[in-house]
Design a protein around this motif. Structure first.
Motif, mmCIF file in Angstrom:
data_model
loop_
_atom_site.group_PDB
_atom_site.id
_atom_site.type_symbol
_atom_site.label_atom_id
_atom_site.label_comp_id
_atom_site.label_asym_id
_atom_site.label_seq_id
_atom_site.Cartn_x
_atom_site.Cartn_y
_atom_site.Cartn_z
ATOM 1 N N LEU A 68 0.828 -1.200 0.000
ATOM 2 C CA LEU A 68 0.000 0.000 0.000
ATOM 3 C C LEU A 68 0.867 1.256 0.000
ATOM 4 O O LEU A 68 0.459 2.293 -0.523
ATOM 5 C CB LEU A 68 -0.948 -0.006 1.203
ATOM 6 N N ASP A 69 2.074 1.141 0.544
ATOM 7 C CA ASP A 69 2.998 2.282 0.539
ATOM 8 C C ASP A 69 3.385 2.682 -0.881
ATOM 9 O O ASP A 69 3.826 3.808 -1.115
ATOM 10 C CB ASP A 69 4.268 1.947 1.328
ATOM 11 N N SER A 71 1.343 2.988 -3.301
ATOM 12 C CA SER A 71 0.134 3.421 -4.009
ATOM 13 C C SER A 71 0.336 4.710 -4.805
ATOM 14 O O SER A 71 -0.219 4.849 -5.890
ATOM 15 C CB SER A 71 -1.044 3.566 -3.048
ATOM 16 N N GLU A 72 1.124 5.627 -4.290
ATOM 17 C CA GLU A 72 1.334 6.890 -5.017
ATOM 18 C C GLU A 72 2.053 6.641 -6.341
ATOM 19 O O GLU A 72 1.626 7.118 -7.399
ATOM 20 C CB GLU A 72 2.136 7.869 -4.150
ATOM 21 N N ALA A 129 -6.742 2.284 -4.000
ATOM 22 C CA ALA A 129 -5.706 2.431 -2.970
ATOM 23 C C ALA A 129 -5.259 3.884 -2.853
ATOM 24 O O ALA A 129 -5.053 4.403 -1.749
ATOM 25 C CB ALA A 129 -4.517 1.534 -3.293
ATOM 26 N N HIS A 130 -5.135 4.556 -3.983
ATOM 27 C CA HIS A 130 -4.724 5.967 -3.962
ATOM 28 C C HIS A 130 -5.791 6.826 -3.281
ATOM 29 O O HIS A 130 -5.476 7.689 -2.449
ATOM 30 C CB HIS A 130 -4.487 6.458 -5.395
ATOM 31 N N THR A 133 -5.603 6.146 0.482
ATOM 32 C CA THR A 133 -4.471 6.763 1.181
ATOM 33 C C THR A 133 -4.558 8.273 1.201
ATOM 34 O O THR A 133 -4.113 8.898 2.161
ATOM 35 C CB THR A 133 -3.132 6.329 0.545
ATOM 36 N N THR A 134 -5.127 8.883 0.171
ATOM 37 C CA THR A 134 -5.211 10.341 0.154
ATOM 38 C C THR A 134 -6.408 10.867 0.936
ATOM 39 O O THR A 134 -6.360 11.979 1.449
ATOM 40 C CB THR A 134 -5.286 10.885 -1.289
ATOM 41 N N LYS A 136 -8.024 9.009 3.528
ATOM 42 C CA LYS A 136 -8.182 8.347 4.817
ATOM 43 C C LYS A 136 -8.152 9.343 5.982
ATOM 44 O O LYS A 136 -9.004 9.295 6.872
ATOM 45 C CB LYS A 136 -7.082 7.301 4.992
#
Length: 162
Positions: A68-69, A71-72, A129-130, A133-134, A136
């Motif tokens: 997941l790290d 994802s960017e 996922a992006h 993460t953005t 969340k």
């Protein structure tokens, strides 16, 4: 008959031959131009095949992203590949249309369709996922009244489809 009238009469008689000669000349010029365009298109299609190879490699390379790290970076790759796929699909339609104009068999770009099908799961996964993460932090820590419930629901449903 006067001399002028005689010339006009004979010019009238030879006009069909002149038209036929002109038509023949223009047809030859058009055939030459068609051959030039066909050769240029063949070269473009060779370059397109190389671009398709690179596109397929890019899609296969997406499997390297497993955390997941990532994802960017994965999302940036997915966006770039998505744009390249759309451009490639447009080009394939253009080439097939040109081939029809040149009375050639249309090239089968099944590889492109297969690459697009292989790409689709990566697109959904890394887009979700992006977004996660953005968004969340704002979803969990931000003011409750500014959260757009429909957007959150749509993202959760899209993520659940994976």
């Amino acid at each position: 008959l006067q001399v002028e009238d005689s010339h006009l009469r004979w010019n009238m008689f030879k006009a069909p031959r002149d038209v036929h000669q002109h038509v023949t000349k223009v047809a030859a010029e058009l055939e030459h131009e068609r051959d030039k365009l066909s050769a240029a298109m063949t070269e473009e299609q060779k370059a397109f095949e190389v671009a398709l190879d690179e596109l397929e490699q890019d899609v296969r390379a997406l499997s390297q992203y497993i955390k997941l790290d990532d994802s960017e970076q994965a999302h940036a790759s997915v966006e770039r590949i998505s744009a390249n796929l759309l451009e490639a699909q447009e080009k394939s339609r253009l080439y097939n249309a040109r081939e029809a104009l040149l009375h050639r068999e249309p090239t089968d770009y099944g590889r492109l369709q297969a690459a697009a099908q292989n790409f689709e799961p990566f697109l959904h996964l890394w887009s979700t996922a992006h977004t996660l993460t953005t968004s969340k932090h704002s979803w969990l820590e931000g003011p409750f009244d500014v959260i757009d419930a429909k957007v959150v629901e749509q993202e959760v449903l899209n993520g659940a489809k994976l």
